[in-house]
Write a protein that holds these residues in place. Structure first.
Motif, PDB file in Angstrom:
ATOM      1  N   CYS A  39       0.860  -1.175   0.000  1.00 27.59           N
ATOM      2  CA  CYS A  39       0.000   0.000   0.000  1.00 27.59           C
ATOM      3  C   CYS A  39       0.902   1.232   0.000  1.00 27.59           C
ATOM      4  O   CYS A  39       1.725   1.393   0.899  1.00 27.59           O
ATOM      5  CB  CYS A  39      -0.895  -0.018   1.233  1.00 27.59           C
ATOM      6  N   ASP A  40       0.767   2.078  -1.013  1.00 25.48           N
ATOM      7  CA  ASP A  40       1.539   3.316  -1.074  1.00 25.48           C
ATOM      8  C   ASP A  40       0.872   4.320  -0.141  1.00 25.48           C
ATOM      9  O   ASP A  40      -0.098   4.972  -0.491  1.00 25.48           O
ATOM     10  CB  ASP A  40       1.591   3.854  -2.497  1.00 25.48           C
ATOM     11  N   VAL A  41       1.410   4.417   1.052  1.00 27.05           N
ATOM     12  CA  VAL A  41       0.798   5.209   2.122  1.00 27.05           C
ATOM     13  C   VAL A  41       0.844   6.711   1.815  1.00 27.05           C
ATOM     14  O   VAL A  41       0.090   7.480   2.388  1.00 27.05           O
ATOM     15  CB  VAL A  41       1.456   4.862   3.480  1.00 27.05           C
ATOM     16  N   LEU A  42       1.679   7.131   0.870  1.00 26.93           N
ATOM     17  CA  LEU A  42       1.739   8.533   0.462  1.00 26.93           C
ATOM     18  C   LEU A  42       0.635   8.855  -0.547  1.00 26.93           C
ATOM     19  O   LEU A  42       0.188   9.984  -0.642  1.00 26.93           O
ATOM     20  CB  LEU A  42       3.110   8.853  -0.137  1.00 26.93           C
ATOM     21  N   GLU A  43       0.159   7.832  -1.271  1.00 19.34           N
ATOM     22  CA  GLU A  43      -0.862   8.019  -2.301  1.00 19.34           C
ATOM     23  C   GLU A  43      -2.276   7.687  -1.838  1.00 19.34           C
ATOM     24  O   GLU A  43      -3.240   8.189  -2.401  1.00 19.34           O
ATOM     25  CB  GLU A  43      -0.523   7.152  -3.525  1.00 19.34           C
ATOM     26  N   GLU A  44      -2.394   6.807  -0.831  1.00 23.88           N
ATOM     27  CA  GLU A  44      -3.718   6.371  -0.388  1.00 23.88           C
ATOM     28  C   GLU A  44      -3.707   6.036   1.099  1.00 23.88           C
ATOM     29  O   GLU A  44      -2.644   5.887   1.698  1.00 23.88           O
ATOM     30  CB  GLU A  44      -4.155   5.135  -1.192  1.00 23.88           C
ATOM     31  N   THR A  45      -4.876   5.915   1.671  1.00 23.09           N
ATOM     32  CA  THR A  45      -4.993   5.491   3.065  1.00 23.09           C
ATOM     33  C   THR A  45      -4.883   3.973   3.102  1.00 23.09           C
ATOM     34  O   THR A  45      -5.597   3.279   2.385  1.00 23.09           O
ATOM     35  CB  THR A  45      -6.337   5.939   3.663  1.00 23.09           C
ATOM     36  N   CYS A  46      -3.966   3.478   3.908  1.00 21.00           N
ATOM     37  CA  CYS A  46      -3.797   2.038   4.075  1.00 21.00           C
ATOM     38  C   CYS A  46      -4.660   1.598   5.258  1.00 21.00           C
ATOM     39  O   CYS A  46      -4.564   2.182   6.337  1.00 21.00           O
ATOM     40  CB  CYS A  46      -2.327   1.699   4.351  1.00 21.00           C
ATOM     41  N   SER A  47      -5.491   0.588   5.057  1.00 18.24           N
ATOM     42  CA  SER A  47      -6.400   0.111   6.105  1.00 18.24           C
ATOM     43  C   SER A  47      -6.285  -1.394   6.259  1.00 18.24           C
ATOM     44  O   SER A  47      -6.058  -2.105   5.287  1.00 18.24           O
ATOM     45  CB  SER A  47      -7.845   0.459   5.767  1.00 18.24           C
ATOM     46  N   TRP A  48      -6.473  -1.866   7.501  1.00 17.64           N
ATOM     47  CA  TRP A  48      -6.487  -3.291   7.788  1.00 17.64           C
ATOM     48  C   TRP A  48      -7.209  -3.521   9.098  1.00 17.64           C
ATOM     49  O   TRP A  48      -7.404  -2.604   9.883  1.00 17.64           O
ATOM     50  CB  TRP A  48      -5.073  -3.874   7.811  1.00 17.64           C
ATOM     51  N   SER A  49      -7.621  -4.758   9.323  1.00 18.85           N
ATOM     52  CA  SER A  49      -8.346  -5.125  10.535  1.00 18.85           C
ATOM     53  C   SER A  49      -7.547  -6.123  11.352  1.00 18.85           C
ATOM     54  O   SER A  49      -6.842  -6.963  10.796  1.00 18.85           O
ATOM     55  CB  SER A  49      -9.695  -5.752  10.186  1.00 18.85           C
ATOM     56  N   THR A  50      -7.675  -6.008  12.668  1.00 13.57           N
ATOM     57  CA  THR A  50      -7.116  -6.993  13.591  1.00 13.57           C
ATOM     58  C   THR A  50      -8.239  -7.369  14.549  1.00 13.57           C
ATOM     59  O   THR A  50      -9.329  -6.797  14.500  1.00 13.57           O
ATOM     60  CB  THR A  50      -5.923  -6.422  14.396  1.00 13.57           C
ATOM     61  N   ARG A  51      -7.961  -8.293  15.444  1.00 17.22           N
ATOM     62  CA  ARG A  51      -8.998  -8.671  16.408  1.00 17.22           C
ATOM     63  C   ARG A  51      -9.325  -7.513  17.355  1.00 17.22           C
ATOM     64  O   ARG A  51     -10.380  -7.485  17.964  1.00 17.22           O
ATOM     65  CB  ARG A  51      -8.590  -9.919  17.166  1.00 17.22           C
ATOM     66  N   GLU A  52      -8.400  -6.539  17.476  1.00 21.13           N
ATOM     67  CA  GLU A  52      -8.647  -5.367  18.330  1.00 21.13           C
ATOM     68  C   GLU A  52      -9.532  -4.335  17.649  1.00 21.13           C
ATOM     69  O   GLU A  52     -10.144  -3.511  18.308  1.00 21.13           O
ATOM     70  CB  GLU A  52      -7.328  -4.691  18.736  1.00 21.13           C
ATOM     71  N   GLY A  53      -9.561  -4.337  16.294  1.00 21.32           N
ATOM     72  CA  GLY A  53     -10.378  -3.367  15.573  1.00 21.32           C
ATOM     73  C   GLY A  53      -9.745  -2.920  14.267  1.00 21.32           C
ATOM     74  O   GLY A  53      -8.822  -3.559  13.758  1.00 21.32           O
ATOM     75  N   GLN A  54     -10.231  -1.814  13.754  1.00 22.12           N
ATOM     76  CA  GLN A  54      -9.808  -1.283  12.456  1.00 22.12           C
ATOM     77  C   GLN A  54      -8.615  -0.339  12.606  1.00 22.12           C
ATOM     78  O   GLN A  54      -8.617   0.533  13.467  1.00 22.12           O
ATOM     79  CB  GLN A  54     -10.986  -0.535  11.813  1.00 22.12           C
ATOM     80  N   TRP A  55      -7.615  -0.491  11.756  1.00 21.20           N
ATOM     81  CA  TRP A  55      -6.421   0.345  11.711  1.00 21.20           C
ATOM     82  C   TRP A  55      -6.390   1.072  10.375  1.00 21.20           C
ATOM     83  O   TRP A  55      -6.878   0.570   9.371  1.00 21.20           O
ATOM     84  CB  TRP A  55      -5.154  -0.502  11.794  1.00 21.20           C
ATOM     85  N   SER A  56      -5.782   2.253  10.338  1.00 21.78           N
ATOM     86  CA  SER A  56      -5.545   2.951   9.076  1.00 21.78           C
ATOM     87  C   SER A  56      -4.360   3.890   9.229  1.00 21.78           C
ATOM     88  O   SER A  56      -4.061   4.366  10.329  1.00 21.78           O
ATOM     89  CB  SER A  56      -6.790   3.719   8.621  1.00 21.78           C
ATOM     90  N   ALA A  57      -3.672   4.118   8.123  1.00 20.74           N
ATOM     91  CA  ALA A  57      -2.499   4.996   8.124  1.00 20.74           C
ATOM     92  C   ALA A  57      -2.479   5.811   6.850  1.00 20.74           C
ATOM     93  O   ALA A  57      -2.868   5.330   5.783  1.00 20.74           O
ATOM     94  CB  ALA A  57      -1.222   4.174   8.236  1.00 20.74           C
ATOM     95  N   GLN A  58      -2.042   7.065   6.988  1.00 19.18           N
ATOM     96  CA  GLN A  58      -1.933   7.946   5.839  1.00 19.18           C
ATOM     97  C   GLN A  58      -0.713   8.833   6.031  1.00 19.18           C
ATOM     98  O   GLN A  58      -0.436   9.300   7.148  1.00 19.18           O
ATOM     99  CB  GLN A  58      -3.186   8.785   5.677  1.00 19.18           C
TER     100      GLN A  58
END
Length: 151
Positions: A39-58
């Protein structure tokens, strides 16, 4: 007869080594493809899920200074590891590891501002960002967060 057994054993050993050294290991972790996703974090929001909940990075590029371009990382995380770090590593060329402390800005939100080290390849330099709790890498099935340095 002994030569035939040795030849067959050698072929099986080569096949086994090839399989276990391959980058794609579908038999580990249930065959989830997202662990190898980029995921090109500079071009888009990177998102994923874990058992703790939803994560995202930009990531966003800021002003250019004498030291280089300032980057601002925004991370939404449902949990806060102790000594939460974003670790910057050169992917195109090994340039060491640069830990960047993440600061809590709001509930489940963290941020960091950093400058990527200068590289002779300029904008051809690909960087990788991973998340850590102190010295321990966070084991998550998240996409590989990458970005190209900008001038």
């Amino acid at each position: 007869m002994l030569r035939a057994y040795l030849a067959i054993g050698l072929v099986i050993a080569v096949i086994g080594i090839t399989i276990f050294n391959s980058g794609d290991k579908p038999w580990i972790g249930g065959g989830e493809a997202s662990a190898n996703a980029r995921c090109d974090v500079l071009e888009e929001t990177c998102s994923w899920s874990t058992r703790e909940g939803q994560w995202s990075a930009q990531l966003s590029a800021g002003e250019s200074t004498e030291q280089g371009v300032e980057y601002h990382l925004e991370l939404n995380a449902p949990v806060a590891p102790e000594r939460f770090l974003a670790v910057l590593r050169g992917q195109s060329m090994y340039m060491g590891e640069y830990p960047v402390p993440l600061k809590k800005t709001a509930e489940d939100q963290y941020s960091a501002t950093f400058t990527a080290p200068f590289c002779a390849t300029g904008t051809d330099m690909m960087w990788h960002i991973s998340l850590q709790s102190g010295q321990r890498k966070l084991e998550m099935d998240n996409p590989r967060m990458i970005f190209n340095a900008v001038k």
